[in-house]
Design a protein around this motif. Structure first.
Motif, PDB file in Angstrom:
ATOM      1  N   PHE A  47     -19.358 -22.809  17.872  1.00 57.05           N
ATOM      2  CA  PHE A  47     -19.296 -21.681  16.937  1.00 57.05           C
ATOM      3  C   PHE A  47     -20.589 -21.565  16.137  1.00 57.05           C
ATOM      4  CE2 PHE A  47     -18.439 -20.009  12.711  1.00 57.05           C
ATOM      5  CZ  PHE A  47     -17.808 -18.810  13.015  1.00 57.05           C
ATOM      6  N   ASN A  48     -21.084 -22.672  15.620  1.00 56.62           N
ATOM      7  CA  ASN A  48     -22.299 -22.620  14.799  1.00 56.62           C
ATOM      8  C   ASN A  48     -23.528 -22.236  15.617  1.00 56.62           C
ATOM      9  OD1 ASN A  48     -22.096 -23.653  11.758  1.00 56.62           O
ATOM     10  ND2 ASN A  48     -20.469 -24.645  12.953  1.00 56.62           N
ATOM     11  N   ARG A  49     -23.459 -22.381  16.893  1.00 54.62           N
ATOM     12  CA  ARG A  49     -24.546 -21.925  17.772  1.00 54.62           C
ATOM     13  C   ARG A  49     -24.443 -20.425  18.056  1.00 54.62           C
ATOM     14  NH1 ARG A  49     -23.150 -24.207  22.936  1.00 54.62           N
ATOM     15  NH2 ARG A  49     -22.015 -22.238  23.220  1.00 54.62           N
ATOM     16  N   ASP A  50     -23.244 -19.960  18.362  1.00 52.42           N
ATOM     17  CA  ASP A  50     -23.084 -18.599  18.876  1.00 52.42           C
ATOM     18  C   ASP A  50     -22.949 -17.539  17.789  1.00 52.42           C
ATOM     19  OD1 ASP A  50     -23.148 -19.749  21.377  1.00 52.42           O
ATOM     20  OD2 ASP A  50     -20.973 -19.646  21.684  1.00 52.42           O
ATOM     21  N   TRP A  51     -22.490 -17.909  16.612  1.00 53.23           N
ATOM     22  CA  TRP A  51     -22.132 -16.913  15.610  1.00 53.23           C
ATOM     23  C   TRP A  51     -23.150 -16.789  14.475  1.00 53.23           C
ATOM     24  CZ3 TRP A  51     -17.209 -14.287  15.724  1.00 53.23           C
ATOM     25  CH2 TRP A  51     -16.432 -14.622  16.829  1.00 53.23           C
ATOM     26  N   GLY A  66     -20.860 -11.522  24.391  1.00 56.95           N
ATOM     27  CA  GLY A  66     -21.417 -12.514  23.488  1.00 56.95           C
ATOM     28  C   GLY A  66     -22.350 -11.929  22.452  1.00 56.95           C
ATOM     29  N   ARG A  67     -22.470 -10.608  22.401  1.00 58.82           N
ATOM     30  CA  ARG A  67     -23.339  -9.960  21.415  1.00 58.82           C
ATOM     31  C   ARG A  67     -22.667 -10.002  20.050  1.00 58.82           C
ATOM     32  NH1 ARG A  67     -24.785  -3.500  21.239  1.00 58.82           N
ATOM     33  NH2 ARG A  67     -26.107  -3.575  19.367  1.00 58.82           N
ATOM     34  N   GLN A  68     -23.451 -10.286  19.030  1.00 57.15           N
ATOM     35  CA  GLN A  68     -22.910 -10.437  17.690  1.00 57.15           C
ATOM     36  C   GLN A  68     -22.667  -9.094  17.014  1.00 57.15           C
ATOM     37  OE1 GLN A  68     -25.881 -12.759  15.662  1.00 57.15           O
ATOM     38  NE2 GLN A  68     -25.112 -14.716  16.460  1.00 57.15           N
ATOM     39  N   CYS A  69     -21.522  -8.955  16.359  1.00 55.52           N
ATOM     40  CA  CYS A  69     -21.299  -7.892  15.377  1.00 55.52           C
ATOM     41  C   CYS A  69     -21.891  -8.436  14.073  1.00 55.52           C
ATOM     42  CB  CYS A  69     -19.816  -7.588  15.234  1.00 55.52           C
ATOM     43  SG  CYS A  69     -19.068  -6.935  16.740  1.00 55.52           S
TER      44      CYS A  69
END
Length: 686
Positions: A476-480, A496-499
């Motif tokens: 989570f801390n990597r992807d978000w 996997g694109r961030q909102c």
């Protein structure tokens, strides 16, 4: 109290919304009427004297379940010399009772024609909410010698309103009336009883055996007194804090809801007027907020939700094995599957939160028996998290509605259609994964490991859950993480694109413990910074985002419950001063709402408005807003169960003075906590 537009009286399963005169005239835009089990049982209830409508002098909100209205004949322009006084006293408690007293102040006798027009459209609450009344069954009216029966039938679905009076009136299909002669200084009164019946297959009243808080005023009063007596006592030099606390305790009593066929147990209903029913997420979060004060709500909530845990795959209800329900309804549209709430499972957060509440409840209560009782339900919840909620195999909880007609698009707590967006304001495709739900899943696995090791005798499962939690936190801390903003994204899209908007959800991440320690300070600064913190509370979406709107339901308004969890999260990571700042803002806001915080209010800066701006359609009272001041008290006093004892580490704002909370219940028996404010609010943010 001076007359206002509407008066609300409620008791768990039943509530009334009426005018300041006590009259009910249903409108298509407002939930006016007598409601029970998601059905309107009175849509018209209008009192006249000699054919004349009455004018309100004032009304008294005696208790949550009763009100008294003081009336005179005629319009406000000419009632000063009125010779009649009319008093209506009304109570709800499994039924609807109204007493009418008329006093003649004239020097001569008077003859009066007293009339009550009564009608019922038996509207489903969803019909009222959608402003579409489309009854497919038969509405009927039957005049009997001693009562008026208003009814509705559609197949096996039958609802009735039965009206009787202690003074026999003349009944007709549109109401009833009395002819009264009053001598000078004489008074006349009658007691009117309105029974609501929900008849199911076989002619059985569905509410037989349902525990209500009493059917008489005295029983209701005793129930409230017992409820208040069991709760801790709060005293404060800042008098508004104690007054707000008492208001919250009383409103929690009013919001207790008894689901049908579950033995009369009660849990918090979500809120008046639209959500006086069982909600998984709302009930769980309310229980977490109120656990130090009303722990009995947690045990019954857990048992009821466990009893209704999903057991099959049902696309219409979005049910899966192990999934905890979102919402249960009892009206016509649910009975005929015109909407899926019978029950509906379209929430991605209630399942991990179920485990979180069970662990938190045990830490406070020491009720290991309940943990053992609900072992299989917890294991099924973890199976749902791992096997059914991870829609794309990425290790996260995702949602995409399967009921495309009436299911919720967004199945997180910010469930309005436009609540999830990219920084440019566009909306992402489905499935979606919101950040706070991953935090809940992390917390559930950490807590579940403790339960498995200490109560279920399964250290291997505990080790597995701890490994999964650690992997989830790292992933989570990597992807978000939004590197150019220093915060976590609101959501991910299926690619996997961030909102990548800044939102209040980051406070929930602090509460869950999924935030890496070296990033916590940045999150804390955002939560008390000017983009999110208004001075009253934390905005749902930060000022400056494309979709930001200070009165946007989930795009800029302040939700007191949301803010309370942000404060709890700050406290968890050691930011006690920042948590106190947020708590101080919400408790200040409560003063402007007479201690009853609404569901949401405007996200305008405090220095701009000088008072919190009401949100136009907010529920009030609402369970998790009612719970917010209680959680903030816990947060400011630093109340935490620790090794079977209650730890107290207070941090209060200056100006709040001394606070004492007496008789806090738990596995330690009952203990007291004391605190005095020492924080300089102006030092923060400099």
């Amino acid at each position: 109290m001076a007359p206002s537009h509407t008066v609300r009286i409620l008791d768990g399963n039943t509530f009334v919304v009426c005018e300041a005169t006590g009259d009910i005239e249903a409108t298509p835009t407002e939930p006016t009427g007598l409601f029970s089990l998601d059905t309107r049982f009175l849509s018209k209830w209008v009192l006249t004297v000699n054919g004349e409508r009455l004018n309100a002098l004032s009304y008294d909100d005696l208790q949550y379940f009763e009100s008294r209205f003081f009336l005179v004949p005629g319009l406000a322009t000419h009632y000063v010399d009125a010779k009649l006084s009319i008093i209506r006293e009304r109570a709800v408690g499994g039924s609807f009772r109204e007493s009418i007293t008329i006093l003649n102040h004239d020097e001569k006798a008077v003859d009066l024609e007293i009339r009550m027009d009564a009608a019922c459209d038996f509207a489903d609450l969803f019909e009222v909410k959608d402003e579409i009344l489309n009854k497919k069954g038969e509405i009927y009216s039957e005049v009997e010698p001693d009562r008026l029966r208003l009814g509705y039938r559609r197949g096996n679905f039958k609802r009735e309103t039965v009206i009787s009076s202690s003074v026999p009136p003349r009944y007709d299909r549109n109401g009833f009336g009395y002819t009264v002669h009053l001598e000078p200084n004489e008074q006349w009164d009658t007691a009117i009883d309105v029974q609501t019946l929900a008849v199911g297959p076989g002619g059985r009243d569905l509410r037989m055996g349902l525990r209500v808080h009493g059917t008489e005023r005295l029983a209701l009063q005793h129930d409230l007194e017992d409820w208040i007596a069991k709760a801790p006592k709060v005293n404060s030099e800042h008098g508004q804090v104690a007054a707000t606390y008492r208001k919250c305790i009383v409103d929690l009593a009013a919001l207790r809801f008894s689901p049908l066929s579950l033995g009369g147990q009660t849990l918090p209903a979500a809120g008046l007027p639209w959500f006086m029913t069982m909600f998984g997420r709302d009930s769980i979060l309310t229980c977490l907020q109120t656990l130090p004060f009303t722990p009995e709500l947690s045990a019954t909530t857990l048992r009821i939700l466990a009893a209704l845990q999903g057991t099959r795959f049902d696309d219409f209800r979005e049910e899966d094995p192990g999934r905890i329900l979102h919402e249960m309804r009892y009206g016509e549209s649910a009975a005929f599957e015109e909407q899926p709430h019978s029950p509906y499972y379209g929430a991605v957060d209630s399942t991990p939160l179920f485990v979180v509440l069970l662990d938190e409840y045990e830490q406070w209560s020491g009720d290991g028996a309940l943990v053992k009782e609900l072992e299989q339900e917890c294991r099924r919840a973890f199976t749902w998290i791992d096997d059914y909620a991870d829609l794309i195999g990425s290790g996260y909880i995702w949602y995409e509605r399967r009921n495309t007609d009436t299911g919720l698009e967004n199945q997180c707590w910010k469930d309005s259609w436009d609540s999830i967006s990219y920084r440019d304001g566009t909306l992402p495709p489905f499935p979606r994964a919101t950040c706070e739900v991953q935090g809940y899943a992390y917390d559930a696995k950490v807590r579940g490991a403790r339960l498995a090791r200490e109560f279920w005798g399964d250290p291997a499962f505990a080790d597995q859950l701890e490994r999964e939690a650690a992997a989830l936190k790292e992933r989570f801390n990597r992807d978000w993480w939004v590197a150019d903003g220093g915060y976590y994204a609101l959501a991910l899209d299926p690619e996997g694109r961030q909102c990548d908007v800044l939102s209040s959800n980051i406070g929930h991440l602090m509460w869950s413990g999924i935030v890496d320690d070296d990033r916590a300070e940045q999150i804390a600064h955002h939560l008390v910074g000017p983009r999110l913190f208004t001075g009253w509370g934390v905005r749902t979406l930060a000022e400056g985002e494309v979709r930001y709107n200070p009165i946007g339901y989930h795009n800029g308004a302040v939700w007191p419950f949301d803010t309370s969890f942000c404060a709890w999260g700050l406290r968890r990571y050691g930011f006690a001063d920042e948590a106190a700042v947020i708590a101080n803002g919400i408790l200040d806001a409560a003063r402007y709402f007479d201690g009853r915080l609404p569901e949401a209010f405007g996200g305008y800066p405090r220095e701009q408005t000088k008072f919190p701006v009401e949100y136009p359609t907010a529920c009030s009272p609402q369970a998790w807003s009612t719970g917010a001041p209680l959680l903030l008290l816990r947060t400011m006093l630093g109340l935490e169960p620790h090794d079977g004892h209650l730890a107290v580490e207070p941090r209060l704002p200056v100006g709040m003075g001394r606070i004492e909370v007496l008789d806090i219940p738990g596995r330690w028996g009952r203990v007291d906590a004391f605190a005095r404010g020492r924080l300089d609010l102006h030092q923060l943010g400099d």
